[in-house]
Design a protein around this motif. Structure first.
Motif, PDB file in Angstrom:
ATOM      1  N   GLN A  61     -25.513  -7.251 -10.157  1.00  0.00           N
ATOM      2  CA  GLN A  61     -26.550  -7.709 -11.075  1.00  0.00           C
ATOM      3  C   GLN A  61     -26.153  -8.958 -11.857  1.00  0.00           C
ATOM      4  OE1 GLN A  61     -29.593  -5.881 -11.168  1.00  0.00           O
ATOM      5  NE2 GLN A  61     -28.543  -5.008  -9.398  1.00  0.00           N
ATOM      6  N   ALA A  62     -24.927  -9.433 -11.688  1.00  0.00           N
ATOM      7  CA  ALA A  62     -24.418 -10.548 -12.494  1.00  0.00           C
ATOM      8  C   ALA A  62     -25.266 -11.795 -12.297  1.00  0.00           C
ATOM      9  CB  ALA A  62     -22.962 -10.828 -12.147  1.00  0.00           C
ATOM     10  N   GLN A  99     -24.251 -10.043 -17.372  1.00  0.00           N
ATOM     11  CA  GLN A  99     -25.517 -10.658 -17.741  1.00  0.00           C
ATOM     12  C   GLN A  99     -25.353 -11.890 -18.622  1.00  0.00           C
ATOM     13  OE1 GLN A  99     -28.837  -9.444 -16.734  1.00  0.00           O
ATOM     14  NE2 GLN A  99     -27.316  -8.683 -15.279  1.00  0.00           N
ATOM     15  N   THR A 100     -24.263 -11.962 -19.380  1.00  0.00           N
ATOM     16  CA  THR A 100     -24.192 -12.988 -20.423  1.00  0.00           C
ATOM     17  C   THR A 100     -22.939 -13.849 -20.406  1.00  0.00           C
ATOM     18  OG1 THR A 100     -23.162 -11.450 -22.016  1.00  0.00           O
ATOM     19  CG2 THR A 100     -25.578 -11.562 -21.992  1.00  0.00           C
ATOM     20  N   ARG A 101     -21.970 -13.569 -19.536  1.00  0.00           N
ATOM     21  CA  ARG A 101     -20.705 -14.301 -19.597  1.00  0.00           C
ATOM     22  C   ARG A 101     -20.460 -15.177 -18.376  1.00  0.00           C
ATOM     23  NH1 ARG A 101     -21.939 -13.037 -24.403  1.00  0.00           N
ATOM     24  NH2 ARG A 101     -20.275 -13.649 -25.813  1.00  0.00           N
ATOM     25  N   GLY A 102     -21.453 -15.399 -17.546  1.00  0.00           N
ATOM     26  CA  GLY A 102     -21.373 -16.368 -16.470  1.00  0.00           C
ATOM     27  C   GLY A 102     -20.252 -16.109 -15.486  1.00  0.00           C
ATOM     28  N   ALA A 103     -19.684 -17.196 -14.942  1.00  0.00           N
ATOM     29  CA  ALA A 103     -18.630 -17.077 -13.929  1.00  0.00           C
ATOM     30  C   ALA A 103     -17.397 -16.376 -14.473  1.00  0.00           C
ATOM     31  CB  ALA A 103     -18.267 -18.454 -13.396  1.00  0.00           C
ATOM     32  N   LEU A 116     -26.806 -17.782 -30.688  1.00  0.00           N
ATOM     33  CA  LEU A 116     -27.107 -17.100 -29.431  1.00  0.00           C
ATOM     34  C   LEU A 116     -26.279 -17.709 -28.308  1.00  0.00           C
ATOM     35  CD1 LEU A 116     -29.008 -15.189 -27.765  1.00  0.00           C
ATOM     36  CD2 LEU A 116     -30.603 -17.107 -27.634  1.00  0.00           C
ATOM     37  N   ALA A 117     -25.739 -16.864 -27.442  1.00  0.00           N
ATOM     38  CA  ALA A 117     -24.927 -17.339 -26.326  1.00  0.00           C
ATOM     39  C   ALA A 117     -25.699 -18.359 -25.494  1.00  0.00           C
ATOM     40  CB  ALA A 117     -24.503 -16.165 -25.452  1.00  0.00           C
ATOM     41  N   GLU A 118     -25.004 -19.405 -25.081  1.00  0.00           N
ATOM     42  CA  GLU A 118     -25.633 -20.447 -24.275  1.00  0.00           C
ATOM     43  C   GLU A 118     -25.854 -19.969 -22.845  1.00  0.00           C
ATOM     44  OE1 GLU A 118     -23.228 -23.913 -24.358  1.00  0.00           O
ATOM     45  OE2 GLU A 118     -23.627 -24.371 -26.462  1.00  0.00           O
TER      46      GLU A 118
END
Length: 325
Positions: free
Chosen positions: A210-211, A178-182, A39-41
């Motif tokens: 929404q990021a 939502q899932t890949r941060g900066a 799972l993605a951190e």
């Protein structure tokens, strides 16, 4: 799969079935199959939520429930291990349902689930990518996004690229945020400012707003000021008001002042009406009283009437009771 997975699910078969490759193993499934990948951190881990017949919310969900929906809970800490569980229901060679949860989410099934073990993440991502654009497209995109690693990063960027269906592109941008941060915000910002399709740029603004984990106020403000398309500038003002009401008021007022396009000015006034009743009323009254074009002041009075706040009503009473000139 780990024996701690979910005791309520009866697994059949063996991960050894992957010896011929993940896609080959999937081609032999008739019913439910399940597998696990990292799972993605740093993301909020997925879990199902459902309602009992009495309407009570509960956290143990059945794989075949039609009202299955996903909620999220605590993020996986940086450097910590965590697994994503993916379940696919296949009937007659067709993928009928996709489900994703984290490994600590309590779910069950009354029918056996074929255990596909822990395939290479790239194989899982490739199989899920093939489901994009099908009836399970949204679920497949979410599943890809919750995968850790470079294959998922690349798949999300490819799904957002020109040439893909608009719905797929829009969905990919949302999940990147939502899932890949900066790094994901940087990707979305490129689409929001450089993509030739104004409709896609509008969707990218929503994804920016929404990021997770990064303040995107300045990026959206720049789009509201500089984008060539009036519709994109208007959308940017709307999402400034929705996501950053404390900072958006003064910025939107400034943008309305310098904006030449009447439709965008109207969008700006509407955005002010979305700031929350008290803040919206003050901003709209300032516009109605200010040195703004007539169309802008007229729109401000209209939206004041929609707020229903005491301050708005008092102002309108004053306007209506003023002697005619």
């Amino acid at each position: 799969m780990k024996t701690a997975l979910l005791a309520a699910i009866a697994f059949v078969g063996s991960p050894a079935a992957l010896a011929d490759g993940f896609s080959s193993a999937m081609g032999k499934v008739d019913g439910w199959a399940g597998w696990r990948v990292p799972l993605a951190e740093g993301v909020a881990a997925p879990c199902c939520q459902s309602h009992s017949r009495k309407g009570d919310l509960h956290r143990r969900c059945h794989l075949d429930e039609r009202d299955w929906s996903v909620t999220t809970h605590k993020p996986v800490a940086s450097g910590a291990s965590g697994d994503l569980l993916v379940f696919a229901r296949i009937e007659g060679g067709k993928v009928r349902r996709l489900r994703v949860t984290s490994e600590d989410c309590p779910i069950d099934s009354t029918v056996p689930v074929s255990d596909l073990g822990a395939p290479a993440p790239a194989e899982s991502v490739a199989w899920l990518t093939a489901q994009l654009g099908t009836s399970q497209s949204d679920e497949a995109m979410a599943a890809i996004a919750w995968h850790a690693g470079a294959p998922a990063d690349a798949a999300l960027k490819a799904a957002a690229a020109p040439g893909r269906p608009m719905k797929v592109r829009e969905n990919a941008l949302f999940w990147i945020g939502q899932t890949r941060g900066a790094a994901g915000v940087e990707t979305i910002a490129r689409f929001a400012t450089q993509d030739p399709d104004a409709a896609l740029r509008e969707k990218a603004i929503f994804a920016l707003s929404q990021a997770e984990g990064t303040d995107t106020f300045d990026r959206i403000r720049a789009i509201a000021r500089d984008d060539a398309a009036p519709s994109v500038r208007g959308q940017a003002m709307f999402w400034l008001a929705q996501q950053f009401p404390e900072r958006a008021e003064a910025e939107i007022l400034s943008l309305i002042t310098r904006e030449k396009d009447e439709s965008v000015r109207e969008e700006g006034v509407f955005a002010l009406s979305q700031l929350g009743d008290e803040r919206a009323a003050k901003a709209l009254i300032a516009v109605a009283r200010g040195n703004y074009p007539r169309d802008v002041r007229r729109q401000a009075i209209f939206w004041l009437g929609q707020t229903g706040s005491d301050e708005a009503i008092a102002f309108l009473d004053t306007v209506l009771s003023a002697p005619e000139r």
